[in-house]
Design a protein around this motif. Structure first.
Motif, PDB file in Angstrom:
ATOM      1  N   SER A 195       4.227  -9.004  -9.688  1.00  0.00           N
ATOM      2  CA  SER A 195       3.472  -8.804 -10.917  1.00  0.00           C
ATOM      3  C   SER A 195       1.978  -8.849 -10.655  1.00  0.00           C
ATOM      4  CB  SER A 195       3.842  -9.879 -11.950  1.00  0.00           C
ATOM      5  OG  SER A 195       3.295 -11.132 -11.581  1.00  0.00           O
ATOM      6  N   ASP A 196       1.233  -8.216 -11.539  1.00  0.00           N
ATOM      7  CA  ASP A 196      -0.226  -8.224 -11.426  1.00  0.00           C
ATOM      8  C   ASP A 196      -0.788  -9.625 -11.665  1.00  0.00           C
ATOM      9  OD1 ASP A 196      -0.182  -5.525 -10.918  1.00  0.00           O
ATOM     10  OD2 ASP A 196      -0.578  -4.938 -12.993  1.00  0.00           O
ATOM     11  N   ALA A 197      -0.127 -10.392 -12.542  1.00  0.00           N
ATOM     12  CA  ALA A 197      -0.602 -11.749 -12.817  1.00  0.00           C
ATOM     13  C   ALA A 197      -0.504 -12.615 -11.568  1.00  0.00           C
ATOM     14  CB  ALA A 197       0.206 -12.366 -13.957  1.00  0.00           C
ATOM     15  N   LYS A 198       0.629 -12.516 -10.872  1.00  0.00           N
ATOM     16  CA  LYS A 198       0.782 -13.290  -9.640  1.00  0.00           C
ATOM     17  C   LYS A 198      -0.147 -12.773  -8.545  1.00  0.00           C
ATOM     18  CE  LYS A 198       5.462 -15.088 -10.271  1.00  0.00           C
ATOM     19  NZ  LYS A 198       6.843 -15.137  -9.738  1.00  0.00           N
ATOM     20  N   ALA A 199      -0.426 -11.479  -8.571  1.00  0.00           N
ATOM     21  CA  ALA A 199      -1.371 -10.920  -7.596  1.00  0.00           C
ATOM     22  C   ALA A 199      -2.737 -11.575  -7.752  1.00  0.00           C
ATOM     23  CB  ALA A 199      -1.477  -9.408  -7.773  1.00  0.00           C
ATOM     24  N   GLN A 200      -3.158 -11.783  -8.985  1.00  0.00           N
ATOM     25  CA  GLN A 200      -4.437 -12.444  -9.211  1.00  0.00           C
ATOM     26  C   GLN A 200      -4.407 -13.893  -8.740  1.00  0.00           C
ATOM     27  OE1 GLN A 200      -7.261 -10.862 -10.128  1.00  0.00           O
ATOM     28  NE2 GLN A 200      -5.944  -9.050  -9.955  1.00  0.00           N
ATOM     29  N   GLN A 201      -3.277 -14.567  -8.953  1.00  0.00           N
ATOM     30  CA  GLN A 201      -3.142 -15.946  -8.476  1.00  0.00           C
ATOM     31  C   GLN A 201      -3.189 -16.000  -6.951  1.00  0.00           C
ATOM     32  OE1 GLN A 201       0.557 -16.643 -10.869  1.00  0.00           O
ATOM     33  NE2 GLN A 201      -0.400 -18.609 -11.344  1.00  0.00           N
ATOM     34  N   LEU A 202      -2.567 -15.035  -6.294  1.00  0.00           N
ATOM     35  CA  LEU A 202      -2.576 -14.988  -4.835  1.00  0.00           C
ATOM     36  C   LEU A 202      -3.986 -14.758  -4.301  1.00  0.00           C
ATOM     37  CD1 LEU A 202       0.699 -12.944  -4.293  1.00  0.00           C
ATOM     38  CD2 LEU A 202       0.243 -15.195  -3.286  1.00  0.00           C
ATOM     39  N   LYS A 203      -4.720 -13.878  -4.968  1.00  0.00           N
ATOM     40  CA  LYS A 203      -6.096 -13.630  -4.526  1.00  0.00           C
ATOM     41  C   LYS A 203      -6.972 -14.865  -4.734  1.00  0.00           C
ATOM     42  CE  LYS A 203      -5.965  -8.601  -5.032  1.00  0.00           C
ATOM     43  NZ  LYS A 203      -6.422  -7.410  -5.797  1.00  0.00           N
ATOM     44  N   ALA A 204      -6.727 -15.574  -5.823  1.00  0.00           N
ATOM     45  CA  ALA A 204      -7.475 -16.805  -6.059  1.00  0.00           C
ATOM     46  C   ALA A 204      -7.161 -17.853  -4.994  1.00  0.00           C
ATOM     47  CB  ALA A 204      -7.153 -17.351  -7.450  1.00  0.00           C
ATOM     48  N   ASN A 212       2.343  -4.821  -4.966  1.00  0.00           N
ATOM     49  CA  ASN A 212       3.405  -5.039  -5.943  1.00  0.00           C
ATOM     50  C   ASN A 212       4.675  -4.364  -5.416  1.00  0.00           C
ATOM     51  OD1 ASN A 212       5.215  -4.783  -8.200  1.00  0.00           O
ATOM     52  ND2 ASN A 212       3.488  -5.184  -9.561  1.00  0.00           N
ATOM     53  N   TYR A 213       5.642  -5.186  -4.973  1.00  0.00           N
ATOM     54  CA  TYR A 213       6.823  -4.606  -4.332  1.00  0.00           C
ATOM     55  C   TYR A 213       7.776  -3.952  -5.322  1.00  0.00           C
ATOM     56  CZ  TYR A 213       9.173  -9.069  -5.519  1.00  0.00           C
ATOM     57  OH  TYR A 213       9.698 -10.159  -6.170  1.00  0.00           O
ATOM     58  N   LYS A 214       7.625  -4.256  -6.611  1.00  0.00           N
ATOM     59  CA  LYS A 214       8.451  -3.558  -7.599  1.00  0.00           C
ATOM     60  C   LYS A 214       7.947  -2.134  -7.809  1.00  0.00           C
ATOM     61  CE  LYS A 214      10.453  -7.389 -10.184  1.00  0.00           C
ATOM     62  NZ  LYS A 214      10.672  -7.979 -11.533  1.00  0.00           N
ATOM     63  N   GLU A 215       6.620  -1.984  -7.783  1.00  0.00           N
ATOM     64  CA  GLU A 215       6.037  -0.648  -7.914  1.00  0.00           C
ATOM     65  C   GLU A 215       6.080   0.113  -6.592  1.00  0.00           C
ATOM     66  OE1 GLU A 215       2.116  -1.266  -9.358  1.00  0.00           O
ATOM     67  OE2 GLU A 215       2.750  -1.932 -11.358  1.00  0.00           O
ATOM     68  N   GLN A 216       6.076  -0.628  -5.479  1.00  0.00           N
ATOM     69  CA  GLN A 216       6.061  -0.026  -4.145  1.00  0.00           C
ATOM     70  C   GLN A 216       7.213  -0.589  -3.323  1.00  0.00           C
ATOM     71  OE1 GLN A 216       3.869   2.299  -3.453  1.00  0.00           O
ATOM     72  NE2 GLN A 216       2.357   2.014  -5.076  1.00  0.00           N
ATOM     73  N   PRO A 217       8.447  -0.159  -3.580  1.00  0.00           N
ATOM     74  CA  PRO A 217       9.579  -0.712  -2.835  1.00  0.00           C
ATOM     75  C   PRO A 217       9.505  -0.423  -1.341  1.00  0.00           C
ATOM     76  CG  PRO A 217      10.264   1.160  -4.193  1.00  0.00           C
ATOM     77  CD  PRO A 217       8.883   0.811  -4.608  1.00  0.00           C
ATOM     78  N   GLU A 218       8.843   0.666  -0.958  1.00  0.00           N
ATOM     79  CA  GLU A 218       8.613   0.948   0.466  1.00  0.00           C
ATOM     80  C   GLU A 218       7.256   0.369   0.856  1.00  0.00           C
ATOM     81  OE1 GLU A 218      10.632   2.751   2.649  1.00  0.00           O
ATOM     82  OE2 GLU A 218      12.204   2.714   1.101  1.00  0.00           O
ATOM     83  N   TRP A 219       7.104  -0.956   0.677  1.00  0.00           N
ATOM     84  CA  TRP A 219       5.789  -1.576   0.811  1.00  0.00           C
ATOM     85  C   TRP A 219       5.256  -1.602   2.239  1.00  0.00           C
ATOM     86  CZ3 TRP A 219       6.983  -5.597   3.934  1.00  0.00           C
ATOM     87  CH2 TRP A 219       8.205  -6.258   3.766  1.00  0.00           C
ATOM     88  N   SER A 220       6.104  -1.311   3.205  1.00  0.00           N
ATOM     89  CA  SER A 220       5.611  -1.246   4.587  1.00  0.00           C
ATOM     90  C   SER A 220       4.553  -0.148   4.743  1.00  0.00           C
ATOM     91  CB  SER A 220       6.770  -0.995   5.558  1.00  0.00           C
ATOM     92  OG  SER A 220       7.433   0.219   5.251  1.00  0.00           O
ATOM     93  N   ARG A 221       4.653   0.904   3.925  1.00  0.00           N
ATOM     94  CA  ARG A 221       3.658   1.986   3.989  1.00  0.00           C
ATOM     95  C   ARG A 221       2.286   1.469   3.581  1.00  0.00           C
ATOM     96  NH1 ARG A 221       7.137   6.764   0.901  1.00  0.00           N
ATOM     97  NH2 ARG A 221       8.853   6.885   2.438  1.00  0.00           N
ATOM     98  N   GLN A 222       2.252   0.637   2.528  1.00  0.00           N
ATOM     99  CA  GLN A 222       0.968   0.083   2.094  1.00  0.00           C
ATOM    100  C   GLN A 222       0.404  -0.880   3.137  1.00  0.00           C
ATOM    101  OE1 GLN A 222       3.518   0.726  -0.225  1.00  0.00           O
ATOM    102  NE2 GLN A 222       2.188   2.473  -0.716  1.00  0.00           N
ATOM    103  N   VAL A 223       1.293  -1.628   3.785  1.00  0.00           N
ATOM    104  CA  VAL A 223       0.833  -2.527   4.850  1.00  0.00           C
ATOM    105  C   VAL A 223       0.171  -1.718   5.956  1.00  0.00           C
ATOM    106  CG1 VAL A 223       1.527  -4.213   6.596  1.00  0.00           C
ATOM    107  CG2 VAL A 223       2.588  -4.267   4.319  1.00  0.00           C
ATOM    108  N   ARG A 224       0.793  -0.610   6.314  1.00  0.00           N
ATOM    109  CA  ARG A 224       0.214   0.254   7.360  1.00  0.00           C
ATOM    110  C   ARG A 224      -1.137   0.816   6.920  1.00  0.00           C
ATOM    111  NH1 ARG A 224       2.372  -0.279  12.442  1.00  0.00           N
ATOM    112  NH2 ARG A 224       4.605  -0.705  12.224  1.00  0.00           N
ATOM    113  N   GLU A 225      -1.212   1.232   5.661  1.00  0.00           N
ATOM    114  CA  GLU A 225      -2.479   1.788   5.155  1.00  0.00           C
ATOM    115  C   GLU A 225      -3.581   0.730   5.160  1.00  0.00           C
ATOM    116  OE1 GLU A 225      -1.760   3.422   1.322  1.00  0.00           O
ATOM    117  OE2 GLU A 225      -0.396   5.004   2.051  1.00  0.00           O
ATOM    118  N   LEU A 226      -3.226  -0.477   4.784  1.00  0.00           N
ATOM    119  CA  LEU A 226      -4.217  -1.557   4.713  1.00  0.00           C
ATOM    120  C   LEU A 226      -4.654  -2.062   6.083  1.00  0.00           C
ATOM    121  CD1 LEU A 226      -2.644  -3.587   1.759  1.00  0.00           C
ATOM    122  CD2 LEU A 226      -4.879  -2.451   1.723  1.00  0.00           C
TER     123      LEU A 226
END
Length: 338
Positions: A195-204, A212-226
């Motif tokens: 969730s976006d709310a937990k994302a903000q807590q993680l950044k804090a 967001n793994y629900k929006e990006q189930p293939e999240w390994s691609r985002q890890v590679r991009e980052l």
């Protein structure tokens, strides 16, 4: 030794059928045998393992009446003959495996809640060697979160270097500890969440980027991009079979996937060639020894790290603490204040 006349409160597992199998009871306060100390518990904390045990899905049998929980913090109120490690008044926490002091994991150790009673009680008598002191920087509630989740995270990120990228999954206790520890080690942290709310807590808390793994189930691609295509140097893999394929795809060449748990399920597949080509280390994490707990506590005190606590419950409301953990919608540790 101080004389005690009152009874000790405790919860016992009558049947491994969920929360309905947990009941309150009282018992005489034990006296410490030679080599033991008597601890007045001030706090205990829950782990996902405790839910698995209560629901009858743990890998070892649970005797009827066994006291649950593997993590506790309290004060030494009596010392058995021959004990020099502690004195009355010392604040202590327990190592997860009572007999694993140091060295490699052998698997031949007692386990709280299984072989021996756990920490959801007011008093416990046990070997002084199974305990370590609490640093002045932590209160009892915070210290009680360390034996399982804290040490697991420590073992999972141990060896991380400044400039490494560490990937954590979700917002359970191990993952949040891993964020805090990796940042203190100088690493860049990427964290997945739902969730976006937990994302903000993680950044804090210190995470440099979130996915967001629900929006990006293939999240390994985002890890590679980052990471400019390189992948993460260390992945704290708490999901198990349900997330392992993505972790294999997200790990950097020569990195390490620290295999911690299976909260995302036991069913899955392994892409052998992806694993083979990663030249990565896939390290099973068997929690840690008493020495690992001592190292963690020293690091936490040095870096002034405070464990994240989601919620606190009074001892008599311990069943509600289990209910809270079972929602899985938490951020940090669930603590029982004694």
């Amino acid at each position: 030794m101080t004389a005690f006349t009152k009874q000790s409160r405790a919860f016992g597992i009558d049947k491994t059928v969920g929360i309905a199998g947990l009941s309150a009871r009282t018992a005489p306060i034990p006296s410490p045998s030679p080599g033991e100390v008597l601890v007045h518990l001030r706090a205990s904390s829950l782990n996902y393992r405790d839910v698995i045990i209560l629901e009858g899905n743990y890998a070892m049998p649970i005797p009827a009446g066994r006291i649950p929980l593997s993590d506790g913090a309290g004060e030494v109120v009596a010392v058995g003959r021959g004990v020099t490690r502690f004195k009355e008044g010392d604040r202590v926490i327990n190592a997860f495996f009572p007999e694993w002091i140091d060295g490699p994991f052998t698997g031949k150790y007692s386990q709280y809640s299984g072989d021996v009673d756990g920490w959801l009680a007011d008093y416990r008598a046990l070997a002084a060697d199974a305990l370590i002191p609490i640093p002045d920087s932590l209160d009892f509630d915070e210290a009680a979160t360390l034996p399982c989740a804290g040490v697991t995270a420590w073992s999972a990120v141990k060896g991380v270097k400044p400039g490494d990228t560490v990937l954590t999954l979700g917002t359970g206790g191990v993952s949040l500890f891993a964020v805090q520890l990796a940042k203190a080690m100088g690493a860049r942290v990427i964290a997945t969440t739902s969730s976006d709310a937990k994302a903000q807590q993680l950044k804090a808390l210190g995470a440099d980027a979130t996915i967001n793994y629900k929006e990006q189930p293939e999240w390994s691609r985002q890890v590679r991009e980052l990471t400019g295509g390189n992948g993460a140097n260390r992945i704290v893999e708490v999901g198990g079979a349900g997330t392992f394929v993505q972790s294999v795809k997200a790990i950097a060449v020569g990195g390490q996937v620290s295999m911690v748990g299976a909260v995302a399920g036991l069913q899955g597949t392994v892409e052998f060639m992806s694993m083979f080509m990663s030249h990565a280390c896939y390290q099973c994490i068997a929690l840690g020894s008493r020495q690992d707990l001592e190292d963690l506590v020293r690091f936490i005190a040095e870096h002034r790290i405070h464990p994240v606590i989601d919620s606190r419950f009074a001892f008599d409301d311990a069943k509600r603490a289990f209910e809270r953990l079972m929602t899985r919608n938490i951020f940090g540790k669930v603590v029982v204040s004694h």
